[in-house]
Design a protein around this motif. Structure first.
Motif, PDB file in Angstrom:
ATOM      1  N   GLU A 240       0.827  -1.201   0.000  1.00  0.00           N
ATOM      2  CA  GLU A 240       0.000   0.000   0.000  1.00  0.00           C
ATOM      3  C   GLU A 240       0.866   1.258   0.000  1.00  0.00           C
ATOM      4  O   GLU A 240       0.589   2.218  -0.732  1.00  0.00           O
ATOM      5  N   HIS A 244       0.903   4.263  -2.663  1.00  0.00           N
ATOM      6  CA  HIS A 244       0.563   5.629  -2.260  1.00  0.00           C
ATOM      7  C   HIS A 244       1.649   6.618  -2.671  1.00  0.00           C
ATOM      8  O   HIS A 244       1.359   7.726  -3.145  1.00  0.00           O
ATOM      9  N   THR A 248       1.118   9.666  -5.275  1.00  0.00           N
ATOM     10  CA  THR A 248       1.389  11.022  -4.792  1.00  0.00           C
ATOM     11  C   THR A 248       2.457  11.688  -5.648  1.00  0.00           C
ATOM     12  O   THR A 248       2.379  12.884  -5.943  1.00  0.00           O
ATOM     13  N   THR A 286       0.129   5.974   5.442  1.00  0.00           N
ATOM     14  CA  THR A 286      -0.264   6.990   4.480  1.00  0.00           C
ATOM     15  C   THR A 286      -1.664   6.662   3.975  1.00  0.00           C
ATOM     16  O   THR A 286      -2.068   5.499   3.967  1.00  0.00           O
ATOM     17  N   GLY A 288      -5.352   7.256   1.471  1.00  0.00           N
ATOM     18  CA  GLY A 288      -5.978   7.610   0.212  1.00  0.00           C
ATOM     19  C   GLY A 288      -6.760   8.911   0.264  1.00  0.00           C
ATOM     20  O   GLY A 288      -6.759   9.689  -0.694  1.00  0.00           O
ATOM     21  N   ILE A 291      -4.476  11.814  -0.203  1.00  0.00           N
ATOM     22  CA  ILE A 291      -4.029  11.892  -1.598  1.00  0.00           C
ATOM     23  C   ILE A 291      -5.140  12.467  -2.474  1.00  0.00           C
ATOM     24  O   ILE A 291      -4.907  13.308  -3.340  1.00  0.00           O
TER      25      ILE A 291
END
Length: 419
Positions: A240, A244, A248, A286, A288, A291
């Protein structure tokens, strides 16, 4: 038509913008900050505190070059629930600490060997669909949070959901000047007002809550069995995290895997998880939603995210405020998530477009096709008490296929070399 001004990662933001932009990020993260502790049966105040502290630690470790707000990780829910049921939450905390420690070691390995291997095991034809799946597989969660998948759908929830999503969608394309950078915040406020008018907000717990209250700190306890139950989650959160950071990077226009480096972001993520486990919170990662907010608003400033982290810490000590946060109804969070998760899915498609992936090549077509089907099919593989499915399983399958294709390419055995 002039484009909306982009506020870059290192840009300073005036106070009149900083405060509402920070509040916007904090609001977008409420689903993660409140739902995970609710499922695990702990007070959300400690989670609000550690999400804020973890975010500040992450910003420090990444030298202020990687915009990310750390939220509560859903990946731990399954194995943590098993440990909590058998031994208690303190032993689950010990498992969180162990995962964070192993993750920090992994960050050291990445620092030693670099990130070039990522382009081999996850080329653009594989990375694009993997990133898209981060958002697409969460679509059901957004619908469930909004109450759209209930056996009997509440009409009031529909109204609140439509008001929230409608404000976020049309605000993102119609708002101008200052309003154009806070469409998510405006959508949350509009949705909350709609919820109040519909009578779906309950202030009972807010009234009973003290004005000030310390988060519920508690030390971790360690047990080898508990650690072994939770430890395989490292595979999930690492996959993940890489996804991410890639998405990003595309959004902010900087290669975050190179600078500040995947080793720094991995370390910041996992070090925060270690601290969280030690003091009584849930693992951090981090997220979603963060983001998605950046993709919608074009505001990438680390200072804004740091401001949101400080607000989260402050709110964790104000009993009535942290309880008020929890009154934000599901249809509001679900309405915002509909847009934010979709933006992540679109970012995966953007990777394919930007890389100009050539689908006349058989291996590119196969990689993208198989990854999408594996990720969306619901197929799952169990490793002990940890289940690999969705984006994580698709990522593993993509890595294996890409590695095999890379070896075949080295020997020019694929038919992509035929004239």
């Amino acid at each position: 038509m002039s484009e909306r001004k982009i506020i870059q990662v290192e840009d300073k933001v005036p106070a009149k913008l900083l405060i509402p932009l920070s509040i916007q990020h904090m609001f977008a993260m409420f689903g993660a900050s409140v739902l995970v502790p609710f499922v695990l049966g702990i007070n959300p105040a400690i989670v609000l505190f550690m999400n804020g502290v973890g975010t500040l630690l992450f910003i420090f470790v990444t030298k202020g070059k990687a915009p990310a707000y750390l939220g509560s990780s859903f990946a731990f829910l399954g194995p943590a629930a098993i440990v909590i049921d058998k031994m208690g939450y303190e032993y689950a905390q010990g498992g969180f600490v162990a995962v964070g420690f192993v993750g920090c070691i992994l960050a050291g390995i990445v620092y030693k060997f670099g990130t070039d291997w990522i382009n081999v095991v996850l080329p653009s034809a594989a990375m694009g669909p993997v990133v898209a799946l981060i958002g697409l597989e969460l679509a059901g969660t957004a619908a469930s949070t909004a109450g759209l998948l209930d056996e009997k759908i509440n009409g009031k929830n529909i109204i609140v959901f439509i008001v929230t999503l409608g404000t976020a969608v049309f605000g993102s394309i119609l708002f101008r000047k200052f309003l154009s950078v806070i469409p998510i915040l405006i959508a949350v406020v509009a949705g909350y007002i709609a919820a109040l008018l519909c009578g779906v907000v309950d202030f009972t717990k807010v009234i009973k809550a003290p004005i000030f209250a310390l988060p519920n700190f508690q030390p971790a306890k360690f047990d080898l069995e508990a650690i072994l139950i939770i430890l395989p989650v490292i595979l999930v959160i690492t996959s993940e995290h890489i996804g991410h950071q890639v998405v990003t990077s595309k959004i902010v226009g900087k290669d975050l895997l190179k600078e500040p480096g995947l080793h720094r972001s991995l370390f910041g993520d996992n070090f925060s998880t270690m601290i969280s486990g030690l003091i009584g919170s849930v693992p951090t990662t981090t997220y979603g939603e963060n983001i998605g907010v950046m993709a919608v608003t074009k505001v990438y400033s680390v200072r804004v995210i740091a401001g949101a982290a400080v607000l989260s810490i402050v709110s964790s000590f104000i009993g009535k405020l942290s309880m008020l946060i929890q009154t934000i109804p599901g249809p509001v969070i679900g309405g915002i998530s509909f847009l934010l998760y979709g933006m992540i899915g679109a970012s995966g498609i953007r990777i394919l477009v930007d890389a100009k992936v050539d689908y006349s090549k058989s291996q590119n077509l196969i990689l993208t096709s198989v990854i999408f089907v594996v990720g969306l099919s619901g197929v799952a593989i169990s490793l002990g008490n940890v289940e690999l499915k969705g984006m994580v399983l698709a990522s593993v399958v993509g890595m294996v296929l890409s590695s095999i294709f890379h070896v075949l390419d080295k020997f020019q055995l694929t038919n992509d070399y035929d004239n």
